[in-house]
Design a protein around this motif. Structure first.
Motif, PDB file in Angstrom:
ATOM      1  N   ARG A   1      -9.224  34.648   8.094  1.00 17.35           N
ATOM      2  CA  ARG A   1     -10.103  33.725   8.309  1.00 17.35           C
ATOM      3  C   ARG A   1     -10.208  32.774   6.997  1.00 17.35           C
ATOM      4  NH1 ARG A   1     -15.181  31.965   7.497  1.00 17.35           N
ATOM      5  NH2 ARG A   1     -16.540  31.190   9.453  1.00 17.35           N
ATOM      6  N   THR A   2     -10.323  33.329   5.842  1.00 15.45           N
ATOM      7  CA  THR A   2     -10.145  32.638   4.510  1.00 15.45           C
ATOM      8  C   THR A   2      -8.952  31.787   4.236  1.00 15.45           C
ATOM      9  OG1 THR A   2     -11.629  34.326   3.460  1.00 15.45           O
ATOM     10  CG2 THR A   2     -10.361  32.792   2.037  1.00 15.45           C
ATOM     11  N   LEU A   3      -7.784  32.460   4.929  1.00 15.98           N
ATOM     12  CA  LEU A   3      -6.576  31.518   4.878  1.00 15.98           C
ATOM     13  C   LEU A   3      -6.524  30.415   5.960  1.00 15.98           C
ATOM     14  CD1 LEU A   3      -3.370  31.479   4.097  1.00 15.98           C
ATOM     15  CD2 LEU A   3      -3.014  33.011   5.989  1.00 15.98           C
ATOM     16  N   LEU A   4      -7.162  30.747   7.028  1.00 14.72           N
ATOM     17  CA  LEU A   4      -7.069  29.426   7.961  1.00 14.72           C
ATOM     18  C   LEU A   4      -8.247  28.410   7.465  1.00 14.72           C
ATOM     19  CD1 LEU A   4      -6.921  31.454  11.345  1.00 14.72           C
ATOM     20  CD2 LEU A   4      -5.189  29.968  10.094  1.00 14.72           C
ATOM     21  N   LEU A   5      -9.282  29.107   6.816  1.00 15.24           N
ATOM     22  CA  LEU A   5     -10.240  27.911   6.596  1.00 15.24           C
ATOM     23  C   LEU A   5      -9.562  26.946   5.324  1.00 15.24           C
ATOM     24  CD1 LEU A   5     -13.066  26.783   6.223  1.00 15.24           C
ATOM     25  CD2 LEU A   5     -13.711  28.554   4.741  1.00 15.24           C
ATOM     26  N   ALA A   6      -8.792  27.549   4.430  1.00 10.41           N
ATOM     27  CA  ALA A   6      -8.022  26.930   3.259  1.00 10.41           C
ATOM     28  C   ALA A   6      -7.097  25.924   4.047  1.00 10.41           C
ATOM     29  CB  ALA A   6      -7.543  27.872   2.353  1.00 10.41           C
ATOM     30  N   TYR A   7      -6.601  26.511   4.807  1.00 10.43           N
ATOM     31  CA  TYR A   7      -5.491  25.436   5.625  1.00 10.43           C
ATOM     32  C   TYR A   7      -6.087  24.269   6.180  1.00 10.43           C
ATOM     33  CZ  TYR A   7      -1.585  23.436   8.125  1.00 10.43           C
ATOM     34  OH  TYR A   7      -0.700  22.517   8.729  1.00 10.43           O
ATOM     35  N   PHE A   8      -7.224  24.686   7.128  1.00  8.87           N
ATOM     36  CA  PHE A   8      -7.995  23.414   7.673  1.00  8.87           C
ATOM     37  C   PHE A   8      -8.477  22.567   6.774  1.00  8.87           C
ATOM     38  CE2 PHE A   8      -7.105  26.406  11.379  1.00  8.87           C
ATOM     39  CZ  PHE A   8      -6.568  25.678  12.309  1.00  8.87           C
ATOM     40  N   LEU A   9      -9.006  22.984   5.680  1.00  6.92           N
ATOM     41  CA  LEU A   9      -9.687  22.004   4.683  1.00  6.92           C
ATOM     42  C   LEU A   9      -8.701  20.976   3.904  1.00  6.92           C
ATOM     43  CD1 LEU A   9     -12.299  24.469   2.740  1.00  6.92           C
ATOM     44  CD2 LEU A   9     -12.648  22.424   4.368  1.00  6.92           C
ATOM     45  N   ALA A  10      -7.445  21.593   3.766  1.00  7.89           N
ATOM     46  CA  ALA A  10      -6.385  20.918   3.161  1.00  7.89           C
ATOM     47  C   ALA A  10      -5.841  19.952   4.368  1.00  7.89           C
ATOM     48  CB  ALA A  10      -5.144  21.850   3.001  1.00  7.89           C
ATOM     49  N   ALA A  11      -5.852  20.462   5.545  1.00 15.56           N
ATOM     50  CA  ALA A  11      -5.414  19.434   6.888  1.00 15.56           C
ATOM     51  C   ALA A  11      -6.476  18.298   6.909  1.00 15.56           C
ATOM     52  CB  ALA A  11      -5.125  20.186   8.081  1.00 15.56           C
ATOM     53  N   ALA A  12      -7.800  18.580   6.666  1.00 17.87           N
ATOM     54  CA  ALA A  12      -8.613  17.516   6.796  1.00 17.87           C
ATOM     55  C   ALA A  12      -8.816  16.522   5.650  1.00 17.87           C
ATOM     56  CB  ALA A  12     -10.139  18.066   6.727  1.00 17.87           C
ATOM     57  N   SER A  13      -7.967  16.826   4.627  1.00 16.28           N
ATOM     58  CA  SER A  13      -8.148  15.998   3.497  1.00 16.28           C
ATOM     59  C   SER A  13      -6.445  15.175   3.538  1.00 16.28           C
ATOM     60  CB  SER A  13      -8.174  16.715   2.079  1.00 16.28           C
ATOM     61  OG  SER A  13      -9.351  17.405   2.135  1.00 16.28           O
ATOM     62  N   ILE A  14      -5.769  16.107   3.747  1.00 19.82           N
ATOM     63  CA  ILE A  14      -4.356  15.483   3.683  1.00 19.82           C
ATOM     64  C   ILE A  14      -3.688  15.664   5.323  1.00 19.82           C
ATOM     65  CG2 ILE A  14      -1.994  15.893   2.514  1.00 19.82           C
ATOM     66  CD1 ILE A  14      -3.460  17.259   0.390  1.00 19.82           C
ATOM     67  N   PHE A  15      -3.742  14.635   6.035  1.00 17.93           N
ATOM     68  CA  PHE A  15      -3.470  14.642   7.402  1.00 17.93           C
ATOM     69  C   PHE A  15      -1.981  14.143   7.630  1.00 17.93           C
ATOM     70  CE2 PHE A  15      -6.454  11.469   6.413  1.00 17.93           C
ATOM     71  CZ  PHE A  15      -5.777  10.305   6.629  1.00 17.93           C
ATOM     72  N   GLU A  16      -1.345  13.370   6.671  1.00 21.90           N
ATOM     73  CA  GLU A  16      -0.227  12.996   7.205  1.00 21.90           C
ATOM     74  C   GLU A  16       0.874  13.921   7.605  1.00 21.90           C
ATOM     75  OE1 GLU A  16      -1.895  12.244   4.513  1.00 21.90           O
ATOM     76  OE2 GLU A  16      -2.382  10.216   3.815  1.00 21.90           O
ATOM     77  N   PRO A  17       1.510  13.655   8.627  1.00 19.40           N
ATOM     78  CA  PRO A  17       2.693  14.765   8.983  1.00 19.40           C
ATOM     79  C   PRO A  17       3.909  15.016   8.030  1.00 19.40           C
ATOM     80  CG  PRO A  17       2.386  13.164  10.765  1.00 19.40           C
ATOM     81  CD  PRO A  17       1.405  12.486   9.604  1.00 19.40           C
ATOM     82  N   GLU A  18       4.147  13.886   7.047  1.00 18.83           N
ATOM     83  CA  GLU A  18       5.074  14.044   6.113  1.00 18.83           C
ATOM     84  C   GLU A  18       4.551  15.011   5.064  1.00 18.83           C
ATOM     85  OE1 GLU A  18       3.222   9.972   5.197  1.00 18.83           O
ATOM     86  OE2 GLU A  18       3.956  10.988   7.042  1.00 18.83           O
ATOM     87  N   LYS A  19       3.460  15.195   4.945  1.00 13.92           N
ATOM     88  CA  LYS A  19       2.649  15.896   3.619  1.00 13.92           C
ATOM     89  C   LYS A  19       2.303  17.382   4.106  1.00 13.92           C
ATOM     90  CE  LYS A  19       1.149  11.870   1.183  1.00 13.92           C
ATOM     91  NZ  LYS A  19       0.288  11.319   0.389  1.00 13.92           N
ATOM     92  N   SER A  20       2.964  18.070   5.149  1.00 16.86           N
ATOM     93  CA  SER A  20       2.860  19.155   5.555  1.00 16.86           C
ATOM     94  C   SER A  20       3.094  20.284   4.496  1.00 16.86           C
ATOM     95  CB  SER A  20       3.784  19.865   6.714  1.00 16.86           C
ATOM     96  OG  SER A  20       5.121  19.596   6.339  1.00 16.86           O
ATOM     97  N   HIS A  21       4.148  19.937   3.541  1.00 22.51           N
ATOM     98  CA  HIS A  21       4.375  20.691   2.456  1.00 22.51           C
ATOM     99  C   HIS A  21       3.089  20.782   1.328  1.00 22.51           C
ATOM    100  CE1 HIS A  21       5.753  16.996   1.158  1.00 22.51           C
ATOM    101  NE2 HIS A  21       5.817  17.123  -0.132  1.00 22.51           N
ATOM    102  N   VAL A  22       2.342  19.753   1.140  1.00 18.60           N
ATOM    103  CA  VAL A  22       1.338  19.587   0.336  1.00 18.60           C
ATOM    104  C   VAL A  22       0.198  20.348   0.799  1.00 18.60           C
ATOM    105  CG1 VAL A  22      -0.266  17.901  -0.652  1.00 18.60           C
ATOM    106  CG2 VAL A  22       2.143  17.367  -0.667  1.00 18.60           C
ATOM    107  N   ARG A  23      -0.036  20.326   2.124  1.00 17.46           N
ATOM    108  CA  ARG A  23      -1.288  21.126   2.978  1.00 17.46           C
ATOM    109  C   ARG A  23      -0.787  22.533   2.488  1.00 17.46           C
ATOM    110  NH1 ARG A  23      -0.293  17.102   7.053  1.00 17.46           N
ATOM    111  NH2 ARG A  23       0.834  18.489   7.927  1.00 17.46           N
ATOM    112  N   LEU A  24       0.403  22.909   2.694  1.00 15.65           N
ATOM    113  CA  LEU A  24       0.593  24.444   2.577  1.00 15.65           C
ATOM    114  C   LEU A  24       0.462  24.831   1.118  1.00 15.65           C
ATOM    115  CD1 LEU A  24       3.902  24.816   4.853  1.00 15.65           C
ATOM    116  CD2 LEU A  24       1.632  25.955   5.141  1.00 15.65           C
ATOM    117  N   ALA A  25       0.850  24.180   0.204  1.00 15.30           N
ATOM    118  CA  ALA A  25       0.768  24.533  -1.257  1.00 15.30           C
ATOM    119  C   ALA A  25      -0.752  24.510  -1.500  1.00 15.30           C
ATOM    120  CB  ALA A  25       1.368  23.282  -2.044  1.00 15.30           C
ATOM    121  N   TRP A  26      -1.705  23.263  -1.159  1.00 15.80           N
ATOM    122  CA  TRP A  26      -3.023  23.425  -1.282  1.00 15.80           C
ATOM    123  C   TRP A  26      -3.669  24.769  -0.907  1.00 15.80           C
ATOM    124  CZ3 TRP A  26      -6.616  18.696  -0.290  1.00 15.80           C
ATOM    125  CH2 TRP A  26      -7.853  19.112  -0.529  1.00 15.80           C
TER     126      TRP A  26
END
Length: 85
Positions: free
Chosen positions: A20-45
């Protein structure tokens, strides 16, 4: 989701982290960095956030700190710096 595989392979559950903590971190990143080409940035965040959360919560107890530092040191000394992407 790549984060789930990384979570399993990293054995973060052994350090008290739940999915759950992992998913929350990912969705918080996705809410801030939503551009498809920045998927690697979301994962790193998400991964960085989860690692910091794990270290912070695990190292708060003195006895656990010694065990954590040993395990963490062993991971670093393996020299496997791959991000699992």
């Amino acid at each position: 989701m790549t984060c789930n595989r990384w979570y399993s392979e990293s054995r973060l559950g052994e350090f008290g982290l739940n999915r759950r903590t992992l998913l929350l971190a990912y969705f918080l990143a996705a809410a801030s960095i939503f551009e498809p080409e920045k998927s690697h940035v979301r994962l790193a965040w998400a991964k960085t956030s989860v690692l910091l959360e794990t270290i912070t919560s695990y190292v708060s107890d003195a006895e656990m700190r010694k065990d954590f530092m040993k395990k963490f040191s062993d991971c670093i000394n393996r020299r496997d710096y791959s991000m699992g992407w």
